[in-house]
Design an enzyme around this catalytic site. Structure first.
Site, PDB file in Angstrom:
ATOM      1  N   ASP A  76     -81.581  42.204   9.346  1.00 17.90           N
ATOM      2  CA  ASP A  76     -82.052  41.607   8.103  1.00 17.90           C
ATOM      3  C   ASP A  76     -80.867  40.937   7.418  1.00 17.90           C
ATOM      4  O   ASP A  76     -79.829  41.575   7.202  1.00 17.90           O
ATOM      5  CB  ASP A  76     -82.639  42.710   7.203  1.00 17.90           C
ATOM      6  CG  ASP A  76     -83.296  42.169   5.941  1.00 17.90           C
ATOM      7  OD1 ASP A  76     -82.890  41.074   5.483  1.00 17.90           O
ATOM      8  OD2 ASP A  76     -84.185  42.831   5.406  1.00 17.90           O
ATOM      9  N   ALA A 117     -74.656  31.788   9.628  1.00 21.68           N
ATOM     10  CA  ALA A 117     -75.793  31.537   8.739  1.00 21.68           C
ATOM     11  C   ALA A 117     -75.526  31.995   7.314  1.00 21.68           C
ATOM     12  O   ALA A 117     -74.603  32.744   7.038  1.00 21.68           O
ATOM     13  CB  ALA A 117     -77.046  32.231   9.277  1.00 21.68           C
ATOM     14  N   LYS A 162     -71.921  28.536  -1.060  1.00 19.34           N
ATOM     15  CA  LYS A 162     -70.992  28.192   0.009  1.00 19.34           C
ATOM     16  C   LYS A 162     -69.551  28.180  -0.477  1.00 19.34           C
ATOM     17  O   LYS A 162     -68.632  28.575   0.253  1.00 19.34           O
ATOM     18  CB  LYS A 162     -71.352  26.829   0.611  1.00 19.34           C
ATOM     19  CG  LYS A 162     -72.659  26.809   1.376  1.00 19.34           C
ATOM     20  CD  LYS A 162     -72.702  27.826   2.502  1.00 19.34           C
ATOM     21  CE  LYS A 162     -71.757  27.515   3.629  1.00 19.34           C
ATOM     22  NZ  LYS A 162     -71.881  28.485   4.774  1.00 19.34           N
ATOM     23  N   LEU A 177     -71.574  16.858   7.247  1.00 19.14           N
ATOM     24  CA  LEU A 177     -72.992  16.675   7.552  1.00 19.14           C
ATOM     25  C   LEU A 177     -73.136  16.491   9.056  1.00 19.14           C
ATOM     26  O   LEU A 177     -72.492  15.633   9.654  1.00 19.14           O
ATOM     27  CB  LEU A 177     -73.525  15.451   6.803  1.00 19.14           C
ATOM     28  CG  LEU A 177     -75.013  15.144   6.934  1.00 19.14           C
ATOM     29  CD1 LEU A 177     -75.868  16.257   6.320  1.00 19.14           C
ATOM     30  CD2 LEU A 177     -75.327  13.801   6.277  1.00 19.14           C
TER      31      LEU A 177
END
Length: 337
Positions: free
Chosen positions: A62, A83, A171, A198
């Site tokens: 989780d 992530a 972030k 990006l």
């Protein structure tokens, strides 16, 4: 492995040799946590990788329970922290917002790495949104961008949504938190942060990655994606780009070095929106770029950092290839009909 994908594989560990075993967690952000409850298409993609039957071990975890990643980290020498929470549900966890969830998760993962007694280095996937060259008071943009740049979080950007602001904050603060654990004395933990641009290029996924959607937004005319493109230029003075293959190679490069630590910008080119529109117009005349999707400064800010290159890393994909591969990926996905 795109920065911001909240359900990407979060941790990978290897033991450092050519026959290394890779352990990874397939995470849940809805409190599920069990591997069997994950989307079979995502687990299937990982299991279909070459040698996955003998060299890949998956763990369910989780995203809000960092301690569940401990089995995946145990015994590893290198950990990739990829992530991050993106759409935070304040009703489902003890954390008040995305930023707190992200920073507390980093603390817990780093703590697990230290307690393992085996982890030598953690490679953290950061984002260039944390590296705005705006001055601290937000009044003006500096003439260059490098690893010393940190986004001023009190500044409100014209093209940002509330979700964007949360992402930028999470972030920035989680990257700073990760770097604070770097301890090069007496063989302590090494922490490497890759502030990734990006991301464009092709994909193994069955859907178009959101970052590719942002890159091609001048061709699709998708307003919200184009707003995000304008946000990057507003924040950074340009639109830093990198190819997904180079992102992956950069992570592997950071693992393979005998010793490495600190913050590294991970971007190979810094075009403006106008320069991107010019390339699209010349290369794809059959897909018209509306005037309102090409307006902006002709020249942008340059990157003054060569830290990653100085270590020996080489980018294989240039500005044109990143845009072209993103368009070809989109065509394959049926975006342009």
């Amino acid at each position: 492995m795109r920065s911001g994908d909240e359900r990407s594989a979060k941790m990978e560990g290897v033991d450092g040799d050519d026959q290394a075993q890779v352990s990874g967690s397939v995470e849940s952000d809805d409190g599920g946590g069990g591997l069997e409850e994950e989307d079979p298409s995502k687990v299937g993609l990982l299991k279909a990788l070459p040698h996955a039957d003998t060299r890949l071990v998956l763990f369910g975890a989780d995203i809000y329970k960092a301690e569940e990643f401990e089995p995946a980290i145990r015994g590893c020498q290198f950990v990739f922290h990829i992530a991050t929470p993106l759409l935070h549900n304040t009703q489902s966890t003890k954390f008040k917002d995305t930023t707190e969830a992200a920073t507390e998760g980093v603390k817990s993962i780093l703590g697990t790495c230290i307690r393992s007694k085996t982890v030598k280095r953690l490679i953290y996937t950061g984002s260039v949104v944390a590296a705005s060259p705006l001055k601290e008071d937000g009044s003006n943009i500096r003439d260059r961008i490098d690893e010393s740049c940190w986004t001023p979080l009190h500044h409100s950007f014209s093209y940002s949504s509330s979700i964007d602001q949360e992402y930028i904050s999470s972030k920035t603060l989680s990257e700073k938190e990760a770097l604070s654990y770097c301890n090069l004395e007496e063989g302590g933990l090494e922490v490497v942060s890759l502030a990734c641009a990006l991301v464009g290029g092709d994909t193994l996924l069955s859907y178009l990655p959101p970052t590719v959607g942002v890159i091609i937004s001048q061709l699709t005319g998708e307003e919200d994606r184009y707003r995000q493109l304008k946000l990057l230029q507003e924040m950074l003075g340009s639109v830093p780009l990198i190819h997904i293959d180079d992102v992956c190679e950069a992570h592997i490069f950071c693992m393979e070095q005998p010793s490495m630590a600190g913050r590294f910008l991970c971007a190979c080119t810094y075009p403006t929106i106008a320069e991107m529109a010019k390339h699209f117009t010349n290369k794809y005349p059959e897909i018209q770029v509306a005037k309102r999707f090409s307006e902006g400064p002709e020249t942008g800010i340059d990157c003054q950092s060569t830290k990653l290159r100085d270590m020996g890393f080489e980018y294989k994909y240039d500005f044109k290839r990143i845009l072209d591969d993103s368009v070809e990926c989109s065509k394959r996905m049926g975006i342009f009909k």
